[in-house]
Design a protein around this motif. Sequence first.
Motif, PDB file in Angstrom:
ATOM      1  N   GLY A  10      29.720 -10.480  43.194  1.00  0.00           N
ATOM      2  CA  GLY A  10      30.160 -11.858  42.989  1.00  0.00           C
ATOM      3  C   GLY A  10      30.937 -12.061  41.710  1.00  0.00           C
ATOM      4  O   GLY A  10      31.381 -13.169  41.406  1.00  0.00           O
ATOM      5  N   ASP A  11      31.131 -10.993  40.948  1.00  0.00           N
ATOM      6  CA  ASP A  11      31.770 -11.147  39.632  1.00  0.00           C
ATOM      7  C   ASP A  11      33.175 -10.560  39.602  1.00  0.00           C
ATOM      8  O   ASP A  11      33.659 -10.147  38.568  1.00  0.00           O
ATOM      9  CB  ASP A  11      30.890 -10.520  38.535  1.00  0.00           C
ATOM     10  CG  ASP A  11      30.729  -9.007  38.691  1.00  0.00           C
ATOM     11  OD1 ASP A  11      31.131  -8.459  39.745  1.00  0.00           O
ATOM     12  OD2 ASP A  11      30.197  -8.383  37.767  1.00  0.00           O
ATOM     13  N   MET A  12      33.824 -10.484  40.788  1.00  0.00           N
ATOM     14  CA  MET A  12      35.183  -9.923  40.800  1.00  0.00           C
ATOM     15  C   MET A  12      36.149 -10.842  41.533  1.00  0.00           C
ATOM     16  O   MET A  12      36.513 -10.626  42.684  1.00  0.00           O
ATOM     17  CB  MET A  12      35.190  -8.544  41.419  1.00  0.00           C
ATOM     18  CG  MET A  12      34.162  -8.354  42.493  1.00  0.00           C
ATOM     19  SD  MET A  12      34.262  -6.710  43.100  1.00  0.00           S
ATOM     20  CE  MET A  12      35.989  -6.432  43.016  1.00  0.00           C
ATOM     21  N   ILE A  55      33.860  -9.066  35.992  1.00  0.00           N
ATOM     22  CA  ILE A  55      33.636  -9.871  34.792  1.00  0.00           C
ATOM     23  C   ILE A  55      32.212  -9.656  34.312  1.00  0.00           C
ATOM     24  O   ILE A  55      31.256 -10.049  34.989  1.00  0.00           O
ATOM     25  CB  ILE A  55      33.802 -11.380  35.088  1.00  0.00           C
ATOM     26  CG1 ILE A  55      35.035 -11.639  35.923  1.00  0.00           C
ATOM     27  CG2 ILE A  55      33.753 -12.201  33.819  1.00  0.00           C
ATOM     28  CD1 ILE A  55      36.307 -11.606  35.251  1.00  0.00           C
ATOM     29  N   ASN A  56      32.079  -9.057  33.150  1.00  0.00           N
ATOM     30  CA  ASN A  56      30.745  -8.880  32.588  1.00  0.00           C
ATOM     31  C   ASN A  56      30.552  -9.667  31.293  1.00  0.00           C
ATOM     32  O   ASN A  56      29.436  -9.990  30.930  1.00  0.00           O
ATOM     33  CB  ASN A  56      30.472  -7.395  32.337  1.00  0.00           C
ATOM     34  CG  ASN A  56      30.522  -6.602  33.637  1.00  0.00           C
ATOM     35  OD1 ASN A  56      29.886  -6.973  34.619  1.00  0.00           O
ATOM     36  ND2 ASN A  56      31.302  -5.548  33.655  1.00  0.00           N
ATOM     37  N   ASP A  57      31.643  -9.954  30.604  1.00  0.00           N
ATOM     38  CA  ASP A  57      31.516 -10.735  29.369  1.00  0.00           C
ATOM     39  C   ASP A  57      32.683 -11.733  29.269  1.00  0.00           C
ATOM     40  O   ASP A  57      33.529 -11.794  30.154  1.00  0.00           O
ATOM     41  CB  ASP A  57      31.465  -9.817  28.140  1.00  0.00           C
ATOM     42  CG  ASP A  57      32.716  -8.952  28.016  1.00  0.00           C
ATOM     43  OD1 ASP A  57      33.799  -9.371  28.500  1.00  0.00           O
ATOM     44  OD2 ASP A  57      32.625  -7.855  27.448  1.00  0.00           O
ATOM     45  N   SER A 103      24.276 -18.932  35.121  1.00  0.00           N
ATOM     46  CA  SER A 103      24.457 -17.717  35.896  1.00  0.00           C
ATOM     47  C   SER A 103      25.888 -17.235  35.697  1.00  0.00           C
ATOM     48  O   SER A 103      26.824 -18.034  35.637  1.00  0.00           O
ATOM     49  CB  SER A 103      24.210 -18.025  37.378  1.00  0.00           C
ATOM     50  OG  SER A 103      24.952 -17.145  38.188  1.00  0.00           O
ATOM     51  N   LYS A 104      26.060 -15.922  35.615  1.00  0.00           N
ATOM     52  CA  LYS A 104      27.406 -15.385  35.360  1.00  0.00           C
ATOM     53  C   LYS A 104      28.424 -15.868  36.399  1.00  0.00           C
ATOM     54  O   LYS A 104      29.535 -16.258  36.054  1.00  0.00           O
ATOM     55  CB  LYS A 104      27.356 -13.848  35.359  1.00  0.00           C
ATOM     56  CG  LYS A 104      28.719 -13.211  35.329  1.00  0.00           C
ATOM     57  CD  LYS A 104      28.674 -11.740  35.012  1.00  0.00           C
ATOM     58  CE  LYS A 104      28.237 -10.892  36.181  1.00  0.00           C
ATOM     59  NZ  LYS A 104      28.349  -9.446  35.866  1.00  0.00           N
ATOM     60  N   VAL A 105      27.994 -15.846  37.672  1.00  0.00           N
ATOM     61  CA  VAL A 105      28.976 -16.091  38.740  1.00  0.00           C
ATOM     62  C   VAL A 105      29.400 -17.559  38.877  1.00  0.00           C
ATOM     63  O   VAL A 105      30.301 -17.868  39.645  1.00  0.00           O
ATOM     64  CB  VAL A 105      28.482 -15.553  40.111  1.00  0.00           C
ATOM     65  CG1 VAL A 105      28.321 -14.042  40.060  1.00  0.00           C
ATOM     66  CG2 VAL A 105      27.202 -16.242  40.547  1.00  0.00           C
TER      67      VAL A 105
HETATM   68 CA    CA Z   1      29.927  -6.081  37.045  1.00  0.00          CA
END
Ligand code: CA
Length: 459
Positions: A102-104, A227-229, A22-24
């Motif tokens: 959740g990605d910041m 954060i996406n990549d 999962s990204k997060v």
């Molecule tokens: Ca994003």
Amino acid sequence: MEHLMAVILAAGEGKRMKSAKSKVVHEICGKALIEWVARSVLKAGIEDRVFVVGHKAEQVKECLGENIQYALQEVQLGTGHAVMQAERFLRGKEGQVVILCGDMPLIRPETIMKAVRLHRQSGNSATVITADLDNPAGYGRIVRDERGNVLKIVEHKDTNEEERNIREVNSGIYCFNIMDLLHSLKELGNSNSQGEYYLTDIMEIFVKKGLKVDAFKVEDSSEILGINDRVQLAEAAQVLRKRILEEHMRSGVTLVDPGSTYIDGDVEIGMDTVIYPGTILEGKTKIGENCILGPNSRLVDCVIGNDTEVANSVVIQSSVGSGTHIGPFAYIRPESSIGNKVKIGDFVEIKKSRIGDKTKISHLTYVGDAEVGKNVNLGCGVVVVNYDGRNKYKTVVEDNAFVGCNVNLISPVTVRSNAYIAAGSTIVGEVPENSLAIARSKQEIKEGWVIKKGLRRKE
Ligand code: CA
Ligand code: UD1
């Protein structure tokens, strides 16, 4: 006092990471992205937190733990849809909800608090945190009217040419009045380029209803980096790392070269400690005052006293006392406890052992599963033979013992206090107190043997 809660969105897949995870749960500076967000929210004083999970929910839950409120978004139909899944936690509450992605991980607690304060003081129904970016690509754009009032948020993929030139972007953090949000959530549609229910559309819905909508723009745009990549992951890690290092320097730690020093978010370091280049401090490491770390040392989940030196060495999940010297080139493995004023020298490996105060293990030694007392000397090349190929056994060396060079201690074995062991001995049984053990064959001389054998070498 009105209620203040947070909903943190962490159900998305994060396709652009190209990852089985999962990204997060990807980490920077020792913590998952979602943990950084969770921590900022908590530090902002918001205890009522709901995490929306979905894609790889198990991984996210494992990362955050069990005593947490979770809402499940089984299919990921967009950020608006994600918030709908948390409705049951919002219902019946009067006050505000802060919604975050959740990605910041770089958002500061103070920024969240300031946005909430502005929201409450201005009597807004929605306040979105924004920033001006030089390169706004990928972010939703903040569309304002000629008087500067926020009209709506348009996703990058849905922008027209004019909107694409807007540099003010949506951070993905909002403060909403809970009641107003609940009333409008069901009005969200999905007729956009991605066929998703966008949370961002709430803004326009509010504006059309005549509810007060505003933006809180942050000065430091790095705070809103999403954060996406993996490129953005590295970028965020660099920003966070710099923040952590500066905090330590401001509280009295010398970093000889911040550019080559890596310190995780939870590490504590005492005043006047000096850290040389190439040093990595990870996990819950706690360093005392006036220590010298590095160059090139790695410490993971360690507790180190004051005035201790760790040079060119690795110390993992262990404790080290004060006034102790480790390295260069030592390896302290998990569950070891090293006392005060100890010397662990070059090419020494310690595994799951306790080493008493003032003991010296200066060179080329392996100590495993052992209890070594105070003021012991282990000579060069001592090997604790703790493993017979099947099982591991314990060795005890009591206080003040002197173990000569190149001794093998075949475990399980005990060397009593004040005993001496002659160099080159292989010890298989207990060595009593105050005695000398010699366990090697006597030296024999065969006079003239070389000549008799015709082996004398010519120059
Ligand atoms: Ca994003
Ligand atoms: C989102 C915002 C965009 C903003 C940007 C800031 C929307 C529609 N867009 O875009 O305006 O500039 O964040 O970084 O909100 N998530 C779910 N369920 C879903 C979809 C997403 O929980 O169905 C979560 C993700 O796990 C992630 C967060 O929501 O943590 C944001 O999703 P993401 O896909 O990264 O949105 P962006 O395209 O970056």
